[in-house]
Design an enzyme around this catalytic site. Structure first.
Site, PDB file in Angstrom:
ATOM      1  N   ASP A   5       0.867  -1.190   0.000  1.00 17.18           N
ATOM      2  CA  ASP A   5       0.000   0.000   0.000  1.00 17.18           C
ATOM      3  C   ASP A   5       0.901   1.237   0.000  1.00 17.18           C
ATOM      4  O   ASP A   5       1.499   1.574   1.024  1.00 17.18           O
ATOM      5  CB  ASP A   5      -0.902   0.024   1.242  1.00 17.18           C
ATOM      6  CG  ASP A   5      -2.009  -1.032   1.207  1.00 17.18           C
ATOM      7  OD1 ASP A   5      -1.892  -2.007   0.438  1.00 17.18           O
ATOM      8  OD2 ASP A   5      -2.980  -0.878   1.976  1.00 17.18           O
TER       9      ASP A   5
ATOM     10  N   LYS B 247      -6.858   3.530  -2.912  1.00 15.11           N
ATOM     11  CA  LYS B 247      -7.217   3.484  -1.486  1.00 15.11           C
ATOM     12  C   LYS B 247      -7.475   4.897  -0.976  1.00 15.11           C
ATOM     13  O   LYS B 247      -6.754   5.833  -1.318  1.00 15.11           O
ATOM     14  CB  LYS B 247      -6.078   2.807  -0.724  1.00 15.11           C
ATOM     15  CG  LYS B 247      -6.237   2.741   0.792  1.00 15.11           C
ATOM     16  CD  LYS B 247      -5.064   1.970   1.397  1.00 15.11           C
ATOM     17  CE  LYS B 247      -4.986   2.154   2.903  1.00 15.11           C
ATOM     18  NZ  LYS B 247      -3.828   1.457   3.490  1.00 15.11           N
TER      19      LYS B 247
ATOM     20  N   LYS C 233     -10.056   0.350  -2.021  1.00 15.07           N
ATOM     21  CA  LYS C 233      -9.925   0.050  -0.595  1.00 15.07           C
ATOM     22  C   LYS C 233     -10.291   1.293   0.207  1.00 15.07           C
ATOM     23  O   LYS C 233      -9.766   2.375  -0.050  1.00 15.07           O
ATOM     24  CB  LYS C 233      -8.497  -0.397  -0.260  1.00 15.07           C
ATOM     25  CG  LYS C 233      -8.269  -0.635   1.245  1.00 15.07           C
ATOM     26  CD  LYS C 233      -6.869  -1.164   1.516  1.00 15.07           C
ATOM     27  CE  LYS C 233      -6.557  -1.194   3.016  1.00 15.07           C
ATOM     28  NZ  LYS C 233      -5.199  -1.718   3.297  1.00 15.07           N
TER      29      LYS C 233
END
Length: 225
Positions: free
Chosen positions: A94, A158, A187
């Site tokens: 991430d 995300k 996400k």
């Protein structure tokens, strides 16, 4: 909306990113992920090896964060962090975008940064999520950042690090979904503390949830099973 506890668990990256996290806290997070069979455990890079070993024999992935939480490290640093994390056992990366370059209108720099990390991640067959930090962006910037994530070759966009002024919002997830289309993954992370909030994010279009309150939410879900 109603999912079983087991179905909901597979939406969750069970998260322990606190800077003060001790080995004992990390091990407890791993134990909880094993118990509930979450999608992954998300931790800072220092803990990747320990978590990867702790999850052996499960299908729970090891997830870590890169250029975190500000995104303002060089692309070369992000690539190095990514390669090291994967060597230590990370399955999912991430990374935080270069927020300043996005806000300054330098879209090419943002896209190039994402692409470089995507290539390093995909070369090892791993997954890349790109954190755009919605709370610092206008709606127009959120859309641009989401589209640049797709163009850069990542796997997910995300919402948040959870370390800035606010976390995930359902309206932002909807905005991101409009920007990336029906098939690209999203996400939602930061500030998801209840079953109702988890469902709100999924209904808005989230495919994965970054949650530190996983146990509380999954126990809430078990009561409806």
């Amino acid at each position: 909306m109603k999912l079983t506890q087991a179905q909901l668990a597979k939406y969750m990256d069970h998260t322990m990113l606190k800077p003060e996290a001790t080995a004992e806290m990390i091990d407890k997070t791993v134990e909880e992920a094993r118990k509930y069979n979450t999608a992954s455990v998300c931790i800072n890079p220092y803990w990747v090896k320990r978590v990867h070993e702790g999850l052996e024999g499960t299908d729970v992935n090891t997830c870590t964060v890169i250029g975190f939480p500000l995104g303002a490290t060089s692309t070369a640093s992000k690539i190095f962090e990514t390669k090291q994390a994967i060597a230590d056992g990370a399955d999912e990366i991430d990374m935080v975008i270069n927020i300043g370059e996005l806000k300054g209108g330098n879209d090419q720099a943002v896209e190039d940064d994402i692409r470089a990390v995507a290539e390093a991640t995909h070369a090892e067959g791993k997954l890349l999520k790109v954190i755009i930090e919605n709370c610092l962006l206008t709606d127009e910037e959120k859309k641009r950042a989401s589209k640049l994530t797709v163009k850069g070759g990542a796997d997910f966009v995300k919402t948040s690090t959870g370390f800035s002024t606010s976390g995930a919002k359902a309206q932002d997830v909807k905005l991101m979904r409009e920007a990336v289309g029906p098939d690209f993954k999203i996400k939602a992370a930061g500030g998801i503390h209840s079953l109702a909030e988890a469902y709100d994010m999924i209904e808005a279009g989230a495919n994965r949830l970054g949650v530190s309150a996983s146990v509380k939410i999954l126990e809430e879900a078990a009561k409806q099973d």
